[in-house]
Design a protein around this motif. Structure first.
Motif, PDB file in Angstrom:
ATOM      1  N   THR A  25       0.865  -1.173   0.000  1.00  0.00           N
ATOM      2  CA  THR A  25       0.000   0.000   0.000  1.00  0.00           C
ATOM      3  C   THR A  25       0.902   1.224   0.000  1.00  0.00           C
ATOM      4  N   GLN A  35      -7.107  -6.844   0.865  1.00  0.00           N
ATOM      5  CA  GLN A  35      -5.757  -6.826   0.284  1.00  0.00           C
ATOM      6  C   GLN A  35      -5.067  -8.163   0.514  1.00  0.00           C
ATOM      7  N   LEU A  94      -4.021  -7.751  -3.251  1.00  0.00           N
ATOM      8  CA  LEU A  94      -4.176  -6.480  -3.974  1.00  0.00           C
ATOM      9  C   LEU A  94      -3.021  -5.518  -3.711  1.00  0.00           C
ATOM     10  N   THR A  95      -2.812  -4.636  -4.667  1.00  0.00           N
ATOM     11  CA  THR A  95      -1.839  -3.551  -4.520  1.00  0.00           C
ATOM     12  C   THR A  95      -2.633  -2.239  -4.484  1.00  0.00           C
ATOM     13  N   TYR A  96      -2.345  -1.391  -3.496  1.00  0.00           N
ATOM     14  CA  TYR A  96      -3.130  -0.157  -3.333  1.00  0.00           C
ATOM     15  C   TYR A  96      -2.290   1.102  -3.505  1.00  0.00           C
TER      16      TYR A  96
END
Ligand code: ADP
Length: 467
Positions: free
Chosen positions: A62, A220, A225-227
């Protein structure tokens, strides 16, 4: 710079952009610019919302994006997922420059990158059911059969903490936090890898902010996931982000691991931004840095370092190193007023006011100088320059006075933007010198004071002395 940092640098073959080399990089942003074309009053002068940024985003991390309102955070986020087209530079996702994609290729790529917006109220269509809203991206991409779509959406509602029965309800039947969950479910439908979260909890009650943040963290982990997390609330950023990029006037001023950057900021702008956070413990000693003036217009950014017009650690010519700080601030204000006057005089409204015989918006040059300096003890050599520049402003215009003031009080800070490396400013591939890497973790801070060859004091030392 520490010995470790130098050793880390010595092994680099490519310019580092805020991450260390062995990490799995997902997004590489290079010299990215997004300008909004000017219209009306300012003719062809574009707003330089994002003005040459380079950084990496690692897979699964993140990355926080912070900075004052209007510094270009949303524009950068929107450009990364191609809701805005770049004016220049590259955005490589797993090696592919997505700024060059169009048509079917772009549509296909878009599935990978989504955005959650700040305001769940305006991002959900009140005339559609929750099911229709969340399913829409699947319909657009013609994903499997209608039955499978329905099933998938119901599962997603479950995943984000809503109920399957909510499928047939309408947005107005839900609270702010639930509506943001609906927005998040919609974002997840096409199984993206990368999500831009644009102030995702700012519009929510404090009590539900933590719930939504926890949900985002769980998702995530579950989906890898990539934030990119855009926020102005620094405490939320400190909690959720692995690394942080600090933006000012379309530029990244500092980027690095969150805790390190918060505990020991390297850039004068990061110092100023962090010093504005109220201390939970009022007895804790922390110097507040007061920033004078307002950020310059992104239509007319300064020539040198973007923060140079307001920086409390700006490098001074040696002969003025010990000049009284208050007087120095007044000199900065004078230059800001002259710049504004120069710009305002170009504006059509002012010319019309003049033509109509109405009072101009600003006082005379004498009034400005009087207001700024009458109550200050001005040394003779500075007074001489003030008299000279007042004459120049009156007889030849603001630019002539500004040039003279710049010659006398200016420094490398106004010479060139640190992250372009000076001589490379006009090329497509600016290479920022390695001394901007201020720690072995790959943290970068773009401030001329980090240049070891010039032997300037480091920013924190100067800020301690001046405040
Ligand atoms: P932030 O998200 O940090 O508040 P934005 O990216 O929204 O900043 O805006 C950066 C600058 O670009 C601001 O000066 C803003 O007024 C300008 N801007 C944003 N969107 C547009 C647009 N569509 N047209 C013209 N200027 C814009």
């Amino acid at each position: 710079m520490s010995q470790n940092a130098m050793e880390a640098n010595a092994t680099e073959t490519e310019p580092q952009v805020g991450s260390s080399q062995d990490d799995d990089v997902m997004v590489e942003v290079r010299d990215l610019r997004t300008y909004y074309e000017g219209e009306g009053l300012f003719g062809g002068t574009p707003v330089k919302a994002v003005d040459g940024v380079s950084f990496d985003i690692k897979r699964g991390e993140t990355l926080g994006l912070v900075g004052e309102s209007g510094c270009g955070k949303s524009t950068l986020g929107r450009t990364l997922i191609q809701l805005e087209s770049a004016t220049g530079g590259e955005i490589r996702f797993d090696g592919t420059d997505i700024t060059t994609l169009s048509g079917a290729d772009l549509k296909k790529w878009r599935r990978n990158a989504q955005m959650v917006f700040q305001d769940p109220d305006s991002s959900l269509n009140d005339r559609m059911t929750i099911g229709e809203i969340v399913r829409e991206p699947l319909d657009v991409h013609d994903w499997k059969t209608p039955r499978e779509r329905r099933q998938h959406v119901k599962e997603l509602l479950d995943t984000v903490g809503l109920q399957r029965e909510h499928y047939y309800r309408y947005p107005h039947q839900f609270s702010g936090g639930q509506r943001q969950r609906i927005g998040i479910a919609r974002t997840l439908t096409l199984e993206p890898e990368f999500i831009v979260l644009d102030e995702p909890v700012s519009a929510l009650d404090v009590s539900v902010q933590a719930e939504v943040i926890n949900l985002l963290e769980d998702l995530q982990e579950e989906f890898g996931l990539t934030y990119l997390f855009i926020a102005h609330d620094l405490s939320v950023v400190r909690h959720i982000c692995d690394r942080v990029a600090v933006m000012y006037l379309g530029n990244i001023m500092e980027i690095g691991p969150t805790e390190e950057l918060f505990a020991n900021p390297a850039n004068p702008y990061t110092h100023s931004l962090l010093s504005a956070i109220p201390e939970p413990d009022p007895s804790a000693h922390k110097d507040r840095i007061t920033l004078h003036g307002t950020p310059p217009s992104p239509r007319f950014p300064p020539d040198g370092c973007p923060f140079s017009t307001r920086c409390p650690a700006r490098i001074r010519p040696p002969e003025y190193e010990n000049l009284d700080n208050d007087l120095w601030v007044q000199l900065d204000t004078l230059r800001e007023v002259l710049r504004e006057r120069d710009r305002a005089e170009k504006s059509v409204t002012d010319r019309i006011r003049e033509l109509l015989g109405k009072e101009p918006r600003f006082g005379t040059i004498e009034e400005i100088y009087g207001e700024l300096f009458d109550e200050h003890d001005v040394p003779a050599d500075v007074q001489e320059i003030l008299d000279e520049t007042a004459d120049l402003a009156r007889d030849e215009g603001e630019i002539a006075a500004l040039d003279r003031l710049g010659e006398e009080f200016g420094s490398v800070c106004e010479g060139y933007d640190p992250d372009t490396g000076g001589e490379n400013e006009d090329t497509d591939d600016p290479v920022a010198p390695e001394y901007y890497t201020v720690s072995p973790t790959g943290r970068r801070s773009f401030c001329h004071r980090h240049d070891p060859s010039a032997e300037y004091a480091e920013p924190d030392q100067v800020l301690d002395e001046r405040h």
